[in-house]
Enzyme design. Sequence first.
Site, PDB file in Angstrom:
ATOM      1  N   ASN A 130      38.984   6.345  65.245  1.00 50.64           N
ATOM      2  CA  ASN A 130      37.922   6.849  66.122  1.00 50.64           C
ATOM      3  C   ASN A 130      37.901   6.196  67.511  1.00 50.64           C
ATOM      4  OD1 ASN A 130      35.521   7.481  63.440  1.00 50.64           O
ATOM      5  ND2 ASN A 130      36.885   8.905  64.481  1.00 50.64           N
TER       6      ASN A 130
ATOM      7  N   SER B 188      36.064   5.213  61.956  1.00 48.47           N
ATOM      8  CA  SER B 188      37.394   4.937  61.406  1.00 48.47           C
ATOM      9  C   SER B 188      38.252   4.180  62.414  1.00 48.47           C
ATOM     10  CB  SER B 188      38.092   6.251  61.039  1.00 48.47           C
ATOM     11  OG  SER B 188      38.600   6.874  62.198  1.00 48.47           O
TER      12      SER B 188
ATOM     13  N   GLY C 217      29.525  16.254  65.828  1.00 46.66           N
ATOM     14  CA  GLY C 217      29.885  16.762  67.155  1.00 46.66           C
ATOM     15  C   GLY C 217      29.654  18.261  67.249  1.00 46.66           C
ATOM     16  N   ARG C 218      30.126  18.996  66.240  1.00 43.10           N
ATOM     17  CA  ARG C 218      29.954  20.454  66.254  1.00 43.10           C
ATOM     18  C   ARG C 218      28.491  20.846  66.152  1.00 43.10           C
ATOM     19  NH1 ARG C 218      33.955  21.352  61.640  1.00 43.10           N
ATOM     20  NH2 ARG C 218      33.942  19.074  61.793  1.00 43.10           N
TER      21      ARG C 218
ATOM     22  N   ASP D 206      31.064  14.228  58.267  1.00 42.72           N
ATOM     23  CA  ASP D 206      31.740  14.927  59.363  1.00 42.72           C
ATOM     24  C   ASP D 206      30.880  16.075  59.899  1.00 42.72           C
ATOM     25  OD1 ASP D 206      33.738  15.488  61.131  1.00 42.72           O
ATOM     26  OD2 ASP D 206      35.128  16.303  59.656  1.00 42.72           O
TER      27      ASP D 206
ATOM     28  N   GLU E 205      36.761  12.492  42.092  1.00 46.41           N
ATOM     29  CA  GLU E 205      36.608  13.927  42.296  1.00 46.41           C
ATOM     30  C   GLU E 205      36.260  14.130  43.769  1.00 46.41           C
ATOM     31  OE1 GLU E 205      36.956  16.203  39.803  1.00 46.41           O
ATOM     32  OE2 GLU E 205      37.462  14.589  38.404  1.00 46.41           O
TER      33      GLU E 205
ATOM     34  N   HIS F  37      25.302  12.595  66.581  1.00 48.59           N
ATOM     35  CA  HIS F  37      25.405  11.333  65.833  1.00 48.59           C
ATOM     36  C   HIS F  37      24.015  10.765  65.529  1.00 48.59           C
ATOM     37  CE1 HIS F  37      29.642  11.512  66.193  1.00 48.59           C
ATOM     38  NE2 HIS F  37      29.716  11.211  67.472  1.00 48.59           N
TER      39      HIS F  37
HETATM   40  C1  FPP Z   1      32.059  12.560  62.310  1.00 47.69           C
HETATM   41  O1  FPP Z   1      31.595  13.711  63.001  1.00 47.69           O
HETATM   42  C2  FPP Z   1      31.088  11.497  62.439  1.00 47.69           C
HETATM   43  C3  FPP Z   1      31.342  10.287  62.970  1.00 47.69           C
HETATM   44  C4  FPP Z   1      32.666   9.876  63.483  1.00 47.69           C
HETATM   45  C5  FPP Z   1      30.261   9.292  63.111  1.00 47.69           C
HETATM   46  C6  FPP Z   1      29.420   9.100  61.898  1.00 47.69           C
HETATM   47  C7  FPP Z   1      28.262   8.352  62.306  1.00 47.69           C
HETATM   48  C8  FPP Z   1      27.013   8.643  61.961  1.00 47.69           C
HETATM   49  C9  FPP Z   1      26.594   9.723  61.038  1.00 47.69           C
HETATM   50  C10 FPP Z   1      25.993   7.815  62.605  1.00 47.69           C
HETATM   51  C11 FPP Z   1      25.133   7.073  61.698  1.00 47.69           C
HETATM   52  C12 FPP Z   1      25.754   6.119  60.785  1.00 47.69           C
HETATM   53  C13 FPP Z   1      25.172   4.935  60.571  1.00 47.69           C
HETATM   54  C14 FPP Z   1      25.637   4.023  59.519  1.00 47.69           C
HETATM   55  C15 FPP Z   1      24.076   4.492  61.397  1.00 47.69           C
HETATM   56  P1  FPP Z   1      32.447  14.217  64.220  1.00 47.69           P
HETATM   57  O2  FPP Z   1      31.982  13.503  65.423  1.00 47.69           O
HETATM   58  O3  FPP Z   1      33.901  14.073  63.912  1.00 47.69           O
HETATM   59  O4  FPP Z   1      32.035  15.719  64.276  1.00 47.69           O
HETATM   60  P2  FPP Z   1      32.976  16.934  64.692  1.00 47.69           P
HETATM   61  O5  FPP Z   1      34.091  16.980  63.691  1.00 47.69           O
HETATM   62  O6  FPP Z   1      32.065  18.104  64.607  1.00 47.69           O
HETATM   63  O7  FPP Z   1      33.449  16.652  66.083  1.00 47.69           O
END
Ligand code: FPP
Length: 233
Positions: free
Chosen positions: A59, A56, A14-15, A11, A198, A28
Amino acid sequence: MGPRHVAVIMDGNGRWAQMRGRPRLFGHHAGAKRVREIVESCPGFGVKYLTIFAFSTENWKRTQSEVAGLMSLFKRYITGEAEALRKNGVRVRFIGDRVRLDPKLTQLMDELEQMTAENDLVHLTVAINYGGRDEVARATKRLARDVAAGKLDPEDIDVETLPRYLDTRVLPDPDLVIRTSGEARVSNFLLWQSAYSEYEFIDTLWPDFTPEEFSKVLARFGKRDRRFGGVKA
Ligand code: FPP
């Protein structure tokens, strides 16, 4: 002892991007680069199974452009990383409901699973269109079909039966679940499987999560006293 199976909610992308005045997808992409480093660090840390939450079932509610950007990132990641993963002994599996995914993406997922099927150094599982509740519902559907077909006696259903129908059926349960970016939520990740895991909620945003910090989190796990509902041995 360190954890054998680590699951990660990646997570904060985005931030991380917003803090730099950049679009969310920039975060990302930075997050995807981290995935490689963390996967490569696993053998040295004794982590045999790594499961990561990439997308998810919730998402899809994000903007169309973020969803499309993530989907093309997954395609590009698979194409770009496939050979390195194969050479480095990584066995890749995908969990989640594939029905809603672009057939071009699911084809790449199938191919990567097949081309790494002989590997056994690290087992990387990527959750795409995954939700714990959705997984249990799909598992229950398959289980009910077996009952209807006379292959399974309802009286024989117990806590060993249901996990054989989950997407994770061949994986051990996670010993440790890490969530980055300061949020202390489970967000529908591995609901059944994490019953005795855990948890580590850490403030670092995923694109800043280094193997060095990973090793510190793993060391903290080693100091924990896991009882699985029993008493200290
Ligand atoms: C959550 O951060 C992240 C995601 C929903 C995407 C995760 C995907 C990757 C790390 C890309 C790479 C993965 C692979 C397997 C290639 P967020 O967008 O919710 O961040 P935020 O909470 O700051 O908005």
